[in-house]
Design an enzyme around this catalytic site. Structure first.
Site, PDB file in Angstrom:
ATOM      1  CB  SER A   1     -27.048  50.093 -40.910  1.00  0.00           C
ATOM      2  OG  SER A   1     -26.247  51.188 -41.315  1.00  0.00           O
ATOM      3  CD  GLU A   2     -29.464  54.799 -42.750  1.00  0.00           C
ATOM      4  OE1 GLU A   2     -28.773  55.475 -43.532  1.00  0.00           O
ATOM      5  OE2 GLU A   2     -29.853  53.628 -43.028  1.00  0.00           O
ATOM      6  CB  VAL A   3     -34.135  50.729 -38.470  1.00  0.00           C
ATOM      7  CG1 VAL A   3     -35.048  51.439 -39.453  1.00  0.00           C
ATOM      8  CG2 VAL A   3     -33.535  49.463 -39.062  1.00  0.00           C
TER       9      VAL A   3
END
Length: 264
Positions: free
Chosen positions: A135-137
């Site tokens: 989910s980093e983006v």
């Protein structure tokens, strides 16, 4: 050793390493990263431990980075962020390179670094309510430290999708991608983990460590003369060990090997 963010339960040759920050869904901060690194090293050095199960207390396996930790990182210098990133990367590598077999027992959220933990373990068992994501983006960053393990699990082609979309991946889809070895009903999660543990306890500990090293040496390499020679030397070396001799004798004598009987 006493830990504030972890709980270790031992039963026979099995150590269950519980992440114990349920109030924040076992999200990472500096302390959890440091304690996971220490615990993995200690369990790997303990000859009484045959299998390590990684699990999370509360509703989730691990929801990734602690929001307070992320806020501090946003105000930190590049050098300070680099030091934090190195510690996270070292923790994941310590887990991934343990000599002992490792199992991720995944329920609830396994997001960001949580998906990294599941990928770094040798085996991943997911309950039907489990959900994974890189989910980093969504936060304007990338799944950098976890990338070697996630790409190893799902392949570069799938990583191109999920690293960029941050889509949630249900347990069944995680199984289809190769991330989860099993996707089972929630009430079957512990039973399935126990079955895999029982199978692992049948194997010779030195052979299992050698098998993990073999995979690292052979995976994604062409079958060259060097690889063929290396694999021949590995098996020839192991055949001469006391463990291999005991394993063959036990088979011929139709009895459990010594390492099996010590787990009872």
């Amino acid at each position: 050793m006493m830990y504030e963010t972890l709980e270790i339960l031992r039963e026979g040759g099995v150590a269950t390493l519980w992440m114990n920050r349920p109030e924040v869904h076992n999200a990472f901060n500096e302390q959890l990263i440091a304690e996971l690194t220490q615990a993995c090293k200690a369990l790997d050095a303990d000859d009484h431990v045959r299998v390590v199960v990684l699990a999370g207390r509360g509703k989730s396996f691990s929801a990734g980075a602690d929001l307070h930790w992320m806020k501090r990182a946003a105000g930190a210098s590049v050098e300070e962020n680099l030091e934090d990133a190195r510690k996270l990367a070292a923790m994941l590598r310590t887990l991934a390179e343990m000599r002992k077999p490792t199992i991720a027992r995944v329920h609830g959220a396994a997001l960001g670094g949580g998906m990294g933990l599941a990928s770094a373990c040798d085996i991943c068992i997911a309950g039907e309510g489990a959900v994974f994501a890189t989910s980093e983006v969504k936060f304007g960053i990338i799944p950098s430290a976890i990338s070697p393990y996630v790409i190893r699990a799902i392949g570069a082609r799938q990583a191109h999708r999920y690293f960029q979309t941050a889509e949630r991946i249900p347990a069944r889809r995680a199984f289809d991608l190769g991330l989860a070895h099993e996707a089972v009903a929630a009430d079957a999660l512990d039973g399935t983990v126990a079955e895999v543990v029982a199978a692992l306890l049948q194997g010779g500990p030195r052979a299992q460590a050698a098998a993990k090293d073999l995979i690292r040496a052979v995976a994604d390499r062409p079958v060259s003369d060097g690889v063929v020679e290396d694999t021949a030397r590995r098996i020839a070396t192991l055949r001469a060990t006391p463990e291999a001799k005991e394993g063959l004798a036990a088979f011929l004598e139709k009895r459990p090997a010594a390492w099996v009987s010590t787990q009872s």
